[in-house]
Design an enzyme around this catalytic site. Sequence first.
Site, PDB file in Angstrom:
ATOM      1  CB  CYS A 104      -0.944  -0.047   1.201  1.00  0.00           C
ATOM      2  SG  CYS A 104      -2.418   0.955   1.011  1.00  0.00           S
ATOM      3  CG  HIS A 148      -3.545  -3.879   3.640  1.00  0.00           C
ATOM      4  ND1 HIS A 148      -2.461  -3.425   4.330  1.00  0.00           N
ATOM      5  CD2 HIS A 148      -3.945  -2.844   2.864  1.00  0.00           C
ATOM      6  CE1 HIS A 148      -2.217  -2.164   4.002  1.00  0.00           C
ATOM      7  NE2 HIS A 148      -3.096  -1.789   3.111  1.00  0.00           N
TER       8      HIS A 148
END
Lengths: 253, 460
Positions: free
Chosen positions: A99, A198
């Site tokens: 991310c 994630h």
Amino acid sequence: MSLSNLDLRIAVLYADRMSIYGDYGNLLALTNRCHWRGIDAQTALISVGDPLEPGQYDLFLFGGGQDRQQVLVADDLHRGRGKALIESAEAGAVILAICGGYQLLGHYYQPADGPRIPGIGLLDVWTVAGNRRMIGNVIIECDWLEPDTLVGFENHSGKTYLGKTGEPMGRRVVGCGNNGEDTFEGCRYKNVFGCYLHGPIMPRNPHFADLLIRLALRHRYGDVPLAPLDDALEWEAHRAALARAGIKKEAAA
Amino acid sequence: MEPQLLRTAAITLGKTITRTVQTLRIGGGSAAPGYFASKLYPRLTTDLIRQFPDGCVIVTGTNGKTTTSALLAGMLRQAGHVTLHNFTGSNMMQGVASVLVQAASLSGEIDASLGLFEIDEATLPRAIAELSPRMVVMNNLFRDQLDRYGEIDTVARHWRRSFEKMPADHVLIVNADDPLLSGLINGAHGRLFYFGIEDDRLAMTKVPRSADSMFCQRCGSSLTYRRIILSHLGDYHCPACGWERPKPSVYAINIEATPVSSRFRIVTPVGPLDVHLNLPGVYNVYNAVGAVTAALAMGVNPATIRACLELATTPFGRGEQIKTGDRTVRLMLAKNPTGYNEVLRTVLFDPLPQHYFLLLNDRIADGRDVSWIWDVDFESLAGRTKSVVVSGTRAADLALRLKHAGVDVTAVDSHVEDAFHRALEFVPTKGRLWTLATYTAMLDFRRVMLRLGLVKGLWE
């Protein structure tokens, strides 16, 4: 070479400022998978202003952060840490960036308002702020991985695009991936992996975790065989993610 | 259609949905009636709350809303306020509208003098705009469901904006120990009352991994703590710019905690209150002190407040005790890293190893993203369990997390009722089964309890 006297040096980048969404699970899974095999995994936290030399670490973890922290971190990367990271990667060190960390390994992140945040350009990608948050389970297929699925959870509004030399990590089967427009997710270069997965990504994708450990050991010692582990729970969680998305696959090693 | 008629139609619709949902037993019916009634008549909530002579009170924060508002409701009722309260914890605007619709006559009259609403933290700006509350009670702001709420900074920014719009005569009750709250309250209009905990014996040595906001809300430097009570709550100051925790006017001292209750003294401007609270955990001390501060600000007398605290019982699913034959189930809602850590800490007040039944769901109300379990300090359970049975829609993920924490998992079964029976098998006569569950998993579990005849209703 015996496994018992091996050690692996892991650096966690900016964990005090860039660690949300359970990124700690990645470190835990990697160190446990080393320790269960008798490999001594040592962890150092590298934060703003800390010394970082090329060749010092075999594996870097770089997590996601909130916008405010991302500006601070980008600034710090341009004060020497970024250069050391690039040299380490060119020499074969492993980097897993998720991310916000992924975005900062690219050329830049363009927020909706405010100036462009420059990345270190290690990955040939750039990111622009989108007006829609891409949230949900993700499954991608990777032709360089066996079995070829990775499962995770994405939560980003930044849209990341691959440059001419940017190799994707995989093609999305479920979820939005890099930008929700093309079919790609993540980017890889040498032993550098950047993506939006994630979840955290390491525990439920033991084949990928072991690949990173193998590559990191190779950076240090050359090829070392890894002892197999009992991954029944890991694959159960992986298969559960595939099943919930309606995908039937033989995803067990 | 005339507004009056439209409103009556909306109320009728809402009541019909409530009855249908309850008759068919297809859910609690705490959100849908308000949702559809407000679709038909969007000004419904604003219209109906206008008739409360004593206005509205909002309780918000990441953790402790339901308990704090239940405690406060008891105190206000005892003090003579006829209080309408969304006690089921359905805390978005449709939940508020449902409670109003159910309480209203067809012409829109409600027999209440005051509205007390717990409000979801993401909904707070809208709730302030629509309810014009006379008082907002703020407990804490923790990382919770990033997939639903976005980053915690974003939530704080929205809050700050709505506080700036509130008129000056409104009251804000704020947990002084939360730097994120006290930071964003800077510059807010209204009368401010701070509460907190001042007890060094409870202090932890470091901020847990799950905590987010260790940075100064004014200058961005790292905060230093003189005392950490839980997560990022404690006595903090900024070494760079000197910003520090505001001094609370109401605070708890001398806390003695067990897994099921605690004793403490609450220091207030009108004298100390010595309290025995039948609710577990340090987090419930915060809930109690928050409720006491709000009640004092509403003019409730201290004797009434103390009596209410002594009589307090756990709201459903929040430490609730359920008898099953000669064994006991303690059901604890644990829905985010901080809440989970505190529940574990509470159970571990007992030095002996315990029996556990852990449920993890990933439905919308829980958050689809379960990565937060990796920020829970499950490591604290390692070597301190007698049995651990895991269930819920994401049982496999939780089992994997426990494996990495070094906790021995006895059994994994995503079917809640089957898993419960297996978990109970390990518990000896007179023993206790600690059942920790996310929101919808807690409801799933209570549905099983209802079917087995062990609880009276799903929502009570």
